[in-house]
Enzyme design. Structure first.
Site, PDB file in Angstrom:
ATOM      1  N   TRP A 150       0.803  -1.217   0.000  1.00  0.00           N
ATOM      2  CA  TRP A 150       0.000   0.000   0.000  1.00  0.00           C
ATOM      3  C   TRP A 150       0.838   1.271   0.000  1.00  0.00           C
ATOM      4  O   TRP A 150       0.316   2.354  -0.207  1.00  0.00           O
ATOM      5  CB  TRP A 150      -0.903   0.017   1.240  1.00  0.00           C
ATOM      6  CG  TRP A 150      -0.169  -0.399   2.493  1.00  0.00           C
ATOM      7  CD1 TRP A 150      -0.158  -1.652   3.037  1.00  0.00           C
ATOM      8  CD2 TRP A 150       0.678   0.402   3.317  1.00  0.00           C
ATOM      9  NE1 TRP A 150       0.646  -1.685   4.154  1.00  0.00           N
ATOM     10  CE2 TRP A 150       1.178  -0.428   4.352  1.00  0.00           C
ATOM     11  CE3 TRP A 150       1.080   1.737   3.293  1.00  0.00           C
ATOM     12  CZ2 TRP A 150       2.048   0.020   5.342  1.00  0.00           C
ATOM     13  CZ3 TRP A 150       1.955   2.183   4.283  1.00  0.00           C
ATOM     14  CH2 TRP A 150       2.419   1.338   5.286  1.00  0.00           C
ATOM     15  N   LYS A 174      -3.318  -8.319  -7.366  1.00  0.00           N
ATOM     16  CA  LYS A 174      -3.974  -8.245  -6.053  1.00  0.00           C
ATOM     17  C   LYS A 174      -3.357  -7.046  -5.316  1.00  0.00           C
ATOM     18  O   LYS A 174      -2.235  -7.119  -4.816  1.00  0.00           O
ATOM     19  CB  LYS A 174      -3.732  -9.556  -5.291  1.00  0.00           C
ATOM     20  CG  LYS A 174      -3.762  -9.462  -3.766  1.00  0.00           C
ATOM     21  CD  LYS A 174      -5.134  -9.202  -3.202  1.00  0.00           C
ATOM     22  CE  LYS A 174      -5.096  -9.185  -1.673  1.00  0.00           C
ATOM     23  NZ  LYS A 174      -4.584  -7.904  -1.119  1.00  0.00           N
ATOM     24  N   GLU A 247      10.089  -9.001  -3.459  1.00  0.00           N
ATOM     25  CA  GLU A 247      10.600  -7.667  -3.117  1.00  0.00           C
ATOM     26  C   GLU A 247      10.097  -7.363  -1.715  1.00  0.00           C
ATOM     27  O   GLU A 247       8.938  -6.993  -1.542  1.00  0.00           O
ATOM     28  CB  GLU A 247      10.070  -6.614  -4.108  1.00  0.00           C
ATOM     29  CG  GLU A 247      10.491  -6.823  -5.541  1.00  0.00           C
ATOM     30  CD  GLU A 247      11.968  -6.621  -5.767  1.00  0.00           C
ATOM     31  OE1 GLU A 247      12.628  -6.022  -4.883  1.00  0.00           O
ATOM     32  OE2 GLU A 247      12.475  -7.082  -6.794  1.00  0.00           O
ATOM     33  N   CYS A 281      10.118   1.323   1.436  1.00  0.00           N
ATOM     34  CA  CYS A 281      10.955   0.136   1.629  1.00  0.00           C
ATOM     35  C   CYS A 281      12.433   0.510   1.585  1.00  0.00           C
ATOM     36  O   CYS A 281      13.244  -0.095   2.275  1.00  0.00           O
ATOM     37  CB  CYS A 281      10.618  -0.942   0.616  1.00  0.00           C
ATOM     38  SG  CYS A 281      10.687  -0.365  -1.082  1.00  0.00           S
TER      39      CYS A 281
HETATM   40  P1  NDP Z   1       2.230  -7.160   3.545  1.00  0.00           P
HETATM   41  O1  NDP Z   1       3.291  -8.171   3.497  1.00  0.00           O
HETATM   42  O2  NDP Z   1       1.365  -7.095   4.739  1.00  0.00           O
HETATM   43  O3  NDP Z   1       1.243  -7.302   2.299  1.00  0.00           O
HETATM   44  C1  NDP Z   1       1.703  -7.269   0.966  1.00  0.00           C
HETATM   45  C2  NDP Z   1       0.639  -7.855   0.068  1.00  0.00           C
HETATM   46  O4  NDP Z   1       0.516  -9.252   0.329  1.00  0.00           O
HETATM   47  C3  NDP Z   1      -0.756  -7.267   0.299  1.00  0.00           C
HETATM   48  O5  NDP Z   1      -1.437  -7.160  -0.933  1.00  0.00           O
HETATM   49  C4  NDP Z   1      -1.380  -8.306   1.189  1.00  0.00           C
HETATM   50  O6  NDP Z   1      -2.783  -8.305   1.168  1.00  0.00           O
HETATM   51  C5  NDP Z   1      -0.851  -9.576   0.561  1.00  0.00           C
HETATM   52  N1  NDP Z   1      -0.927 -10.757   1.418  1.00  0.00           N
HETATM   53  C6  NDP Z   1      -1.113 -10.821   2.762  1.00  0.00           C
HETATM   54  N2  NDP Z   1      -1.105 -12.107   3.170  1.00  0.00           N
HETATM   55  C7  NDP Z   1      -0.909 -12.860   2.070  1.00  0.00           C
HETATM   56  C8  NDP Z   1      -0.792 -14.262   1.845  1.00  0.00           C
HETATM   57  N3  NDP Z   1      -0.871 -15.145   2.826  1.00  0.00           N
HETATM   58  N4  NDP Z   1      -0.580 -14.690   0.577  1.00  0.00           N
HETATM   59  C9  NDP Z   1      -0.480 -13.813  -0.437  1.00  0.00           C
HETATM   60  N5  NDP Z   1      -0.588 -12.476  -0.288  1.00  0.00           N
HETATM   61  C10 NDP Z   1      -0.799 -12.006   0.954  1.00  0.00           C
HETATM   62  O7  NDP Z   1       2.956  -5.766   3.283  1.00  0.00           O
HETATM   63  P2  NDP Z   1       2.342  -4.336   3.357  1.00  0.00           P
HETATM   64  O8  NDP Z   1       1.209  -4.221   2.397  1.00  0.00           O
HETATM   65  O9  NDP Z   1       2.092  -4.004   4.789  1.00  0.00           O
HETATM   66  O10 NDP Z   1       3.541  -3.459   2.765  1.00  0.00           O
HETATM   67  C11 NDP Z   1       4.612  -3.021   3.542  1.00  0.00           C
HETATM   68  C12 NDP Z   1       5.835  -3.889   3.333  1.00  0.00           C
HETATM   69  O11 NDP Z   1       6.166  -3.907   1.971  1.00  0.00           O
HETATM   70  C13 NDP Z   1       7.060  -3.346   4.043  1.00  0.00           C
HETATM   71  O12 NDP Z   1       7.758  -4.399   4.664  1.00  0.00           O
HETATM   72  C14 NDP Z   1       7.888  -2.774   2.917  1.00  0.00           C
HETATM   73  O13 NDP Z   1       9.265  -2.724   3.186  1.00  0.00           O
HETATM   74  C15 NDP Z   1       7.559  -3.714   1.809  1.00  0.00           C
HETATM   75  N6  NDP Z   1       7.831  -3.099   0.523  1.00  0.00           N
HETATM   76  C16 NDP Z   1       8.884  -3.575  -0.206  1.00  0.00           C
HETATM   77  C17 NDP Z   1       9.201  -2.986  -1.420  1.00  0.00           C
HETATM   78  C18 NDP Z   1      10.310  -3.533  -2.258  1.00  0.00           C
HETATM   79  O14 NDP Z   1      10.333  -3.232  -3.444  1.00  0.00           O
HETATM   80  N7  NDP Z   1      11.248  -4.300  -1.745  1.00  0.00           N
HETATM   81  C19 NDP Z   1       8.462  -1.836  -1.930  1.00  0.00           C
HETATM   82  C20 NDP Z   1       7.371  -1.445  -1.088  1.00  0.00           C
HETATM   83  C21 NDP Z   1       7.087  -2.060   0.099  1.00  0.00           C
HETATM   84  P3  NDP Z   1      -3.565  -7.502   2.320  1.00  0.00           P
HETATM   85  O15 NDP Z   1      -3.098  -6.083   2.230  1.00  0.00           O
HETATM   86  O16 NDP Z   1      -4.954  -7.664   1.925  1.00  0.00           O
HETATM   87  O17 NDP Z   1      -3.201  -8.147   3.622  1.00  0.00           O
END
Ligand code: NDP
Length: 526
Positions: A150, A174, A247, A281
Site C-alpha cells: 500500500w 492483487k 521484493e 521500503c
Molecule cells: P504485507 O506483506 O502485509 O502485504 C503485501 C501484500 O501481500 C498485500 O497485498 C497483502 O494483502 C498480501 N498478502 C497478505 N497475506 C498474504 C498471503 N498469505 N498470501 C499472499 N498475499 C498475501 O505488506 P504491506 O502491504 O504491509 O507493505 C509493507 C511492506 O512492503 C514493508 O515491509 C515494505 O518494506 C515492503 N515493501 C517492499 C518494497 C520492495 O520493493 N522491496 C516496496 C514497497 C514495500 P492484504 O493487504 O490484503 O493483507
C-alpha cells in the site's frame, strides 16, 4: 482499534463479501470493493489465459502501441489517480503525483526497450558446434500474478505490471486491502485502451485473496510486501512449483564520510527517513557518520527535522501512517531505543500520535535494539558515530536485510557502495536508483530476491528460449552414432590444445590446431 484494523485481518471466502478502503487521516470510508474468492481468482486466471495468446502474438511493436496508449490515459488523468492515492494512503498530492510520474516513466521505458532486451539475438556456437546457428530469445511465461503493498500503490506494482505486460504476459493484480481503489483504477484505465482483452485484471480482498492467487496456477508471482508475508507466499507457491520474485522489506543505511557535503547529506537523510511518513521500503532508517563530522551532521539533520511536520494541512510534508497498526511498531521501536539508553534529539515517544508520527532522530541506540535491527517503517532514524568508514560498512552490513543504501563521500563514494551488501546504492543521493528505469531493483538476504525494473526486470517475466539450427553438414558429426574412434581422438587432441594448459598459458592459442601440429612436428607434445 480502528475500524480499519478490525476489518484488515478478517478474511472472507464468501461470494458477495465486500471490503472498504479508508482515508487514514480521517477514518472515512473511501470506497467498497469485492472480496474475491478463490473461485473468482481461478475464473480470472481462465480469462487471463484466454487473453495471453492474443497479447503474446501481438509482438513487441503491437504491445508497445497498447502500452503507449495506456501511458497516455494515465498521464491525461493523473489528477484523478493522484486523488485516489491521496485518499487511500493519506500521502500529500505532490508525493502521489511523483509516484505516478515515476510509474509512467517505467511504462515508457518498457515500450522502448522490450524488443531490444528480449528479442532474438545470435550466440556464438563455439568450435565444436561450428556448423550450428545459435540464438536465444526471451518468451513470455503466460500469466503473472502481482501482489502489491500500500505504501506506493502505483509505482511499486507498476514495477512488476509494466514489465510483465511488456514481456508479453497478461497480469492478475492483487492490490493491498488498504489501496483497492488504486488497483481498480489502474486496471480500468488499461481496459479503456484494450476493452476486449483481459490484459490486467484486479482481484481485491484480504490476504486470503493473495494466497488464492499464489495457489491458482499462474506462471509466476511477483510479490512486494513484508518479509514475513513473502515467506508465506513462497510456501504457497511451492505447492505448484510456481516461481516467485520477492521484493520485501529493508533497513537501509546511509554512510556519511568525513569529506562529505554535510548539508546535502543531512537534507537527504531527512527526506530519506521522513518522506511518506517513513513508509518507504528503501527509506533511510540508520545513519553511520564519521566522528569527524558527526556533530555538524547531527546539527544539520536536527535543524532539518524540526522544519518538517506530519499532518493533513497544506504545509505538511507528509501524511498519516497509512496502516494504523504500524503505529504500534513505531511506538515499540522508539520505546525500546529510549529504554536502552538511546536519546531522542528530535521527536521521541511523544511524537507517535493517533494517526500521525512526527519526525524522530535517535542517537546512542544499541545496535542490537529493534530500532536498529528491525524494519520500523515510520519517520524515525538512528544516527551512530563511527571511527572509520570500515566500521560503518561493517555495521551497515550486519543486518539481515539488504535492499538499498546510500553513501555520502567526496572521494570514496563508489568504492564504499560496492562494499555494501545491498541490491542498490545511491552515492551522494538517496533512493535515486529506484527512479532510473534501466536499473535493476531488488535486494538480498531478507529483502528478497529476483529483480524488477530494467532489462533484468523484463527477463524476470520470461523464460529463455535457446534454438540451434544446422547450417551445414559438419566434417565431424559428434552427435551421431556414426562418430568414429578417430573423431574421438581428434576431439581429445583439440581439448588438450584448447584447455589442457589453461592455467599455465596467459591466453589461448589463436590457431590451436596449427599450433598443435607445429609443436608435434618439433616433437614437443606427448
Ligand atoms: P504485507 O506483506 O502485509 O502485504 C503485501 C501484500 O501481500 C498485500 O497485498 C497483502 O494483502 C498480501 N498478502 C497478505 N497475506 C498474504 C498471503 N498469505 N498470501 C499472499 N498475499 C498475501 O505488506 P504491506 O502491504 O504491509 O507493505 C509493507 C511492506 O512492503 C514493508 O515491509 C515494505 O518494506 C515492503 N515493501 C517492499 C518494497 C520492495 O520493493 N522491496 C516496496 C514497497 C514495500 P492484504 O493487504 O490484503 O493483507
Amino acid at each position: 482499534m480502528t475500524q480499519l484494523d478490525e476489518t484488515r485481518s478478517s478474511a472472507a471466502d464468501v461470494p458477495g463479501d465486500v471490503l472498504s478502503s479508508f482515508d487514514p487521516a480521517t477514518g472515512d470510508v473511501v470506497g467498497t470493493h469485492p472480496v474475491h474468492t478463490a473461485a473468482e481468482v481461478e475464473a480470472a486466471l481462465t480469462r487471463a489465459r484466454a487473453a495471453s495468446g492474443w497479447w503474446a502474438g501481438l509482438g513487441f511493436e503491437g504491445r508497445a502501441e497498447v502500452l503507449d496508449q495506456w501511458r497516455g490515459v494515465i498521464a491525461r488523468r493523473t489528477a484523478q489517480l493522484v486523488d485516489v492515492v491521496h485518499r487511500e494512503t493519506g500521502k500529500p498530492h505532490g508525493d502521489a503525483q511523483l509516484e505516478v510520474a515515476l510509474a509512467i516513466d517505467h511504462l515508457a521505458w518498457v515500450s522502448k526497450h522490450a524488443q531490444k532486451t528480449l528479442g532474438r539475438s545470435r550466440v556464438s556456437p563455439g568450435l565444436l558446434m561450428a556448423n550450428q546457428a545459435a540464438s536465444v530469445e526471451y518468451l513470455p511465461l503466460g500469466v503473472v500474478g502481482v501482489i502489491g503493498p500500500w505504501n506506493y500503490p502505483v509505482f511499486t506494482p507498476m514495477g512488476s505490471i509494466a514489465y510483465a505486460l511488456g514481456a508479453g504476459n497478461t497480469v492478475i493484480f492483487k492490490p493491498s486491502e488498504l489501496t483497492p481503489g488504486v488497483g481498480t483504477w489502474l486496471a480500468d484505465s488499461l481496459r479503456e485502451v484494450s476493452p476486449d482483452h483481459d490484459l490486467l485484471q484486479v482481484v481485491t480482498g484480504y490476504g486470503d485473496t493473495g494466497a488464492a492467487l499464489c495457489r491458482a496456477g499462474v506462471d509466476k508471482i511477483a510479490f512486494t510486501g513484508s518479509t514475513a508475508t513473502g515467506k508465506r507466499v513462497m510456501a504457497a507457491c511451492a505447492e505448484r512449483l510456481t516461481p516467485v520474485v520477492i521484493e520485501a522489506g529493508g533497513k537501509d543505511a546511509m554512510l556519511v564520510d568525513h569529506d562529505a557535503d554535510i548539508a546535502a547529506a543531512a537534507d537527504a537523510a531527512a527526506w530519506g527517513a521522513f518522506s511518506n511518513a517513513g513508509q518507504t521500503c528503501t527509506g533511510i532508517e540508520r545513519v553511520y557518520v564519521h566522528e569527524q563530522v558527526a556533530d555538524a551532521f547531527l546539527e544539520a539533520l536536527t535543524r532539518r527535522a524540526r522544519d518538517v511536520h506530519a499532518g493533513s494541512d497544506a504545509e505538511a510534508q507528509y501524511g498519516p501512517m497509512t496502516m494504523p497498526s504500524q503505529l504500534d511498531v513505531v511506538r515499540r521501536h522508539v520505546g525500546d531505543a529510549l529504554e536502552r539508553g538511546g536519546r531522542a534529539l528530535v521527536g521521541g515517544a511523544e511524537a507517535v500520535g493517533d494517526r500521525f508520527v512526527q519526525p524522530t532522530v535517535l542517537v546512542d541506540v544499541p545496535e542490537d535494539s529493534e530500532a536498529v535491527c528491525e524494519e520500523t517503517f515510520g519517520p524515525t532514524v538512528t544516527v551512530r558515530r563511527v571511527r572509520s568508514m570500515d566500521e560503518a560498512v561493517e555495521l551497515a552490513n550486519a543486518g539481515r536485510y539488504g535492499l538499498g543504501s546510500s553513501v555520502f563521500s567526496a572521494e570514496r563514494g563508489e568504492e564504499l557502495a560496492r562494499r555494501l551488501r545491498t541490491g542498490m546504492t545511491s552515492v551522494n543521493a538517496v533512493i535515486a536508483f529506484a527512479a532510473v528505469p534501466g536499473l535493476p531493483f531488488g535486494g538480498v538476504g531478507d529483502s528478497g530476491f529476483g529483480r524488477i525494473h530494467g532489462p533484468d526486470g523484463l527477463r524476470e517475466f520470461t523464460f529463455a528460449k535457446a534454438v540451434t539450427r544446422t547450417r551445414f553438414k559438419p566434417p565431424m558429426n559428434l552427435t551421431s552414432f556414426e562418430r568414429t574412434p578417430q573423431q574421438d581422438t581428434t576431439v581429445a587432441t583439440m581439448l588438450l590444445a584448447l584447455h589442457g594448459r589453461a592455467t599455465q598459458l596467459p591466453k589461448l592459442p589463436r590457431r590451436p590446431l596449427r599450433a598443435l601440429r607445429t609443436r608435434r612436428s618439433r616433437g614437443g607434445e606427448r
